[in-house]
Design a protein around this motif. Sequence first.
Motif, mmCIF file in Angstrom:
data_model
loop_
_atom_site.group_PDB
_atom_site.id
_atom_site.type_symbol
_atom_site.label_atom_id
_atom_site.label_comp_id
_atom_site.label_asym_id
_atom_site.label_seq_id
_atom_site.Cartn_x
_atom_site.Cartn_y
_atom_site.Cartn_z
ATOM 1 N N LEU A 170 0.792 -1.428 0.244
ATOM 2 C CA LEU A 170 -0.221 0.109 0.297
ATOM 3 C C LEU A 170 1.101 1.293 -0.369
ATOM 4 C CD1 LEU A 170 -2.716 1.209 0.329
ATOM 5 C CD2 LEU A 170 -2.434 1.193 2.749
ATOM 6 N N LYS A 171 1.692 1.525 0.864
ATOM 7 C CA LYS A 171 3.180 1.762 0.699
ATOM 8 C C LYS A 171 3.684 2.720 -0.439
ATOM 9 C CE LYS A 171 3.588 4.354 4.015
ATOM 10 N NZ LYS A 171 3.441 6.657 4.505
ATOM 11 N N SER A 172 3.996 1.536 -1.002
ATOM 12 C CA SER A 172 4.721 1.424 -2.181
ATOM 13 C C SER A 172 3.698 2.577 -3.385
ATOM 14 C CB SER A 172 5.267 0.030 -2.526
ATOM 15 O OG SER A 172 6.462 -0.060 -1.710
ATOM 16 N N ALA A 173 2.564 1.772 -3.488
ATOM 17 C CA ALA A 173 1.857 2.185 -4.687
ATOM 18 C C ALA A 173 1.413 3.732 -4.124
ATOM 19 C CB ALA A 173 0.131 1.520 -4.420
ATOM 20 N N LEU A 174 1.183 3.739 -2.972
ATOM 21 C CA LEU A 174 0.627 5.648 -2.939
ATOM 22 C C LEU A 174 1.826 6.161 -3.095
ATOM 23 C CD1 LEU A 174 -0.906 5.267 0.571
ATOM 24 C CD2 LEU A 174 -2.513 6.119 -0.849
ATOM 25 N N ASP A 175 3.001 5.849 -2.591
ATOM 26 C CA ASP A 175 4.008 6.638 -3.701
ATOM 27 C C ASP A 175 4.529 7.458 -5.332
ATOM 28 O OD1 ASP A 175 4.525 7.357 -0.853
ATOM 29 O OD2 ASP A 175 6.296 5.497 -0.348
ATOM 30 N N LEU A 176 4.031 5.949 -5.373
ATOM 31 C CA LEU A 176 4.181 5.752 -6.805
ATOM 32 C C LEU A 176 3.043 6.113 -7.645
ATOM 33 C CD1 LEU A 176 5.168 2.238 -7.272
ATOM 34 C CD2 LEU A 176 6.840 3.472 -7.986
ATOM 35 N N SER A 177 1.567 6.615 -7.110
ATOM 36 C CA SER A 177 1.079 6.904 -7.883
ATOM 37 C C SER A 177 0.251 8.356 -7.587
ATOM 38 C CB SER A 177 -1.371 6.314 -7.414
ATOM 39 O OG SER A 177 -0.681 5.862 -6.189
ATOM 40 N N HIS A 178 0.524 9.158 -5.832
ATOM 41 C CA HIS A 178 0.077 10.060 -5.873
ATOM 42 C C HIS A 178 1.597 10.733 -5.708
ATOM 43 C CE1 HIS A 178 -3.932 9.347 -5.641
ATOM 44 N NE2 HIS A 178 -3.496 8.007 -4.959
ATOM 45 N N GLY A 179 2.820 10.487 -5.802
ATOM 46 C CA GLY A 179 3.986 11.154 -5.375
ATOM 47 C C GLY A 179 4.821 11.345 -4.557
ATOM 48 N N ARG A 180 3.461 11.634 -3.072
ATOM 49 C CA ARG A 180 3.191 11.290 -2.295
ATOM 50 C C ARG A 180 2.359 11.254 -1.310
ATOM 51 N NH1 ARG A 180 1.338 15.310 2.092
ATOM 52 N NH2 ARG A 180 0.579 16.927 0.852
ATOM 53 N N ASP A 181 2.692 10.156 -0.016
ATOM 54 C CA ASP A 181 1.292 9.156 0.596
ATOM 55 C C ASP A 181 1.472 10.429 1.398
ATOM 56 O OD1 ASP A 181 -0.206 8.216 2.659
ATOM 57 O OD2 ASP A 181 1.632 6.530 3.361
ATOM 58 N N PRO A 182 0.004 11.141 1.551
ATOM 59 C CA PRO A 182 -0.052 12.114 2.436
ATOM 60 C C PRO A 182 -0.832 12.074 4.179
ATOM 61 C CG PRO A 182 -2.458 11.289 1.356
ATOM 62 C CD PRO A 182 -0.901 10.461 0.163
ATOM 63 N N GLU A 183 -0.900 10.173 3.501
ATOM 64 C CA GLU A 183 -0.941 10.082 5.903
ATOM 65 C C GLU A 183 0.646 9.720 6.247
ATOM 66 O OE1 GLU A 183 -3.116 10.650 6.954
ATOM 67 O OE2 GLU A 183 -4.964 10.243 6.303
ATOM 68 N N ASP A 224 -7.140 2.713 5.418
ATOM 69 C CA ASP A 224 -7.677 3.955 3.998
ATOM 70 C C ASP A 224 -6.138 3.064 2.858
ATOM 71 O OD1 ASP A 224 -8.970 5.418 4.823
ATOM 72 O OD2 ASP A 224 -7.551 6.913 6.061
ATOM 73 N N LEU A 225 -6.532 1.778 2.188
ATOM 74 C CA LEU A 225 -5.707 1.605 1.937
ATOM 75 C C LEU A 225 -6.779 1.764 0.520
ATOM 76 C CD1 LEU A 225 -5.892 -2.581 1.395
ATOM 77 C CD2 LEU A 225 -7.183 -0.921 2.711
ATOM 78 N N GLY A 256 -11.123 0.108 -1.037
ATOM 79 C CA GLY A 256 -10.288 0.246 -0.132
ATOM 80 C C GLY A 256 -10.421 -1.636 -0.505
ATOM 81 N N ARG A 257 -12.185 -1.957 0.127
ATOM 82 C CA ARG A 257 -11.975 -4.101 0.502
ATOM 83 C C ARG A 257 -11.975 -4.014 -1.261
ATOM 84 N NH1 ARG A 257 -16.610 -7.026 3.065
ATOM 85 N NH2 ARG A 257 -15.781 -9.339 2.507
ATOM 86 N N GLN A 258 -12.697 -3.673 -2.018
ATOM 87 C CA GLN A 258 -12.504 -4.752 -2.961
ATOM 88 C C GLN A 258 -10.528 -4.634 -3.422
ATOM 89 O OE1 GLN A 258 -15.034 -2.160 -5.390
ATOM 90 N NE2 GLN A 258 -16.594 -3.059 -5.438
ATOM 91 N N LEU A 259 -10.027 -3.362 -3.244
ATOM 92 C CA LEU A 259 -8.702 -3.976 -3.265
ATOM 93 C C LEU A 259 -7.983 -5.065 -2.039
ATOM 94 C CD1 LEU A 259 -5.948 -2.876 -4.814
ATOM 95 C CD2 LEU A 259 -5.732 -1.358 -3.211
ATOM 96 N N LEU A 260 -8.232 -5.127 -1.766
ATOM 97 C CA LEU A 260 -7.998 -5.848 -0.330
ATOM 98 C C LEU A 260 -8.285 -7.553 -0.941
ATOM 99 C CD1 LEU A 260 -6.344 -6.298 2.786
ATOM 100 C CD2 LEU A 260 -9.423 -6.385 3.739
#
Length: 374
Positions: A170-183, A224-225, A256-260
């Motif tokens: 999750l953290k890696s995907a957020l970093d890659l897709s959003h430039g930075r993780d808001p959390e 919040d995934l 998030g549930r579907q992604l999980l």
Amino acid sequence: MEHQDHLQSLNDAQTVQQKLRHLHDAVKQQHPAITRIAVALYDDKTDALKTFIYSADQHTPLEHYQTTLAQTPQLATLAQQGKTRVINDLRELSDSDKPHTQALLEAGYLASYTVPMVFNGHFFGFVFFNAAEVGVFEETLLVELDSVSHLVTLLVFHERANVRTLLATLKSALDLSHGRDPETGSHLERMSRYARLIARKLARQWDFDDQYIEHIYLFAPLHDLGKITVPDRVLLKPGKLTDEEFEEMKLHAINGRQLLDKLIDNYGLSGIGHIDMLKNIANHHHEALDGSGYPDGLKGNDIPVEARIVAVADVFDALTSERPYKKAWSNQQAIDKLRELAGIKLDPDCVNALLDNMEEVEQIQRTFAENPVG
């Protein structure tokens, strides 16, 4: 020649607690004096040593118990040196001031064998073997129990590693897709420990076992995934969201549930214990007691309890943390707001469990304070 595999039942066990019971049953077939096997986990970021799972002929004398390694010097030495410890007559420690020692003695345990859990050089807890007789732990038995302790170590580490794999993904995907993780990482560290604190304080009232409490802590950071699916223009917006943008943001719970489900299938992680708890946290942590929440508008006790716990932990840390659209609130401001929301949006028992233990909350805040760059 036919042979009965006494550990075959491990294949059918769904949780590490069940697996431990099957292992204990196998041990007792040859060594009935071993009346308890227990696991305690270590949090190296807070020095906390906490009860996790056990198998015993009677109810464990130690449940919802937590101390620090610094307060247990003998165990700290074992952890540091990677050594085991045999005490063949616990009565020799009858004058100990340690609550866990006194609890074992009062429950009738008279001998113990302690093994640090270490994987790839990383210490993360202990396996404890107890007997109701003195002098039980001789060399032949210890060799057998060493094998059991290593198997327990692998079982516990494997499940926790699977959860960390999901979180890292999750953290890696957020970093890659959003430039930075808001959390920030500190937010996740704090809110997961707030969630564990709430669950531990409500354990007796709501009949939580230690395994349930630990999984609340493990799963809380994944709440919040679904935000990986939210566009940058919404997720990273510094100002207030429009109604249309808020509707987009709300989709992160269902997504998030579907992604999980997809992550669990893709990584082959269906064997993670309490997986329904994780799904409930992802899907329902924005529900409100009065039915005004999302995605399903659940009310009161229809909201899964794990989601109610995580909601309080998440809201408190969001209020007391700086965000692009607001300054951090003081603890007192956040306390007042949570009391205002209790019984309307947030579960009042969960709110009280957190706010009645502000000394522990403040210790978590000190340990996981934001650094100057977030």
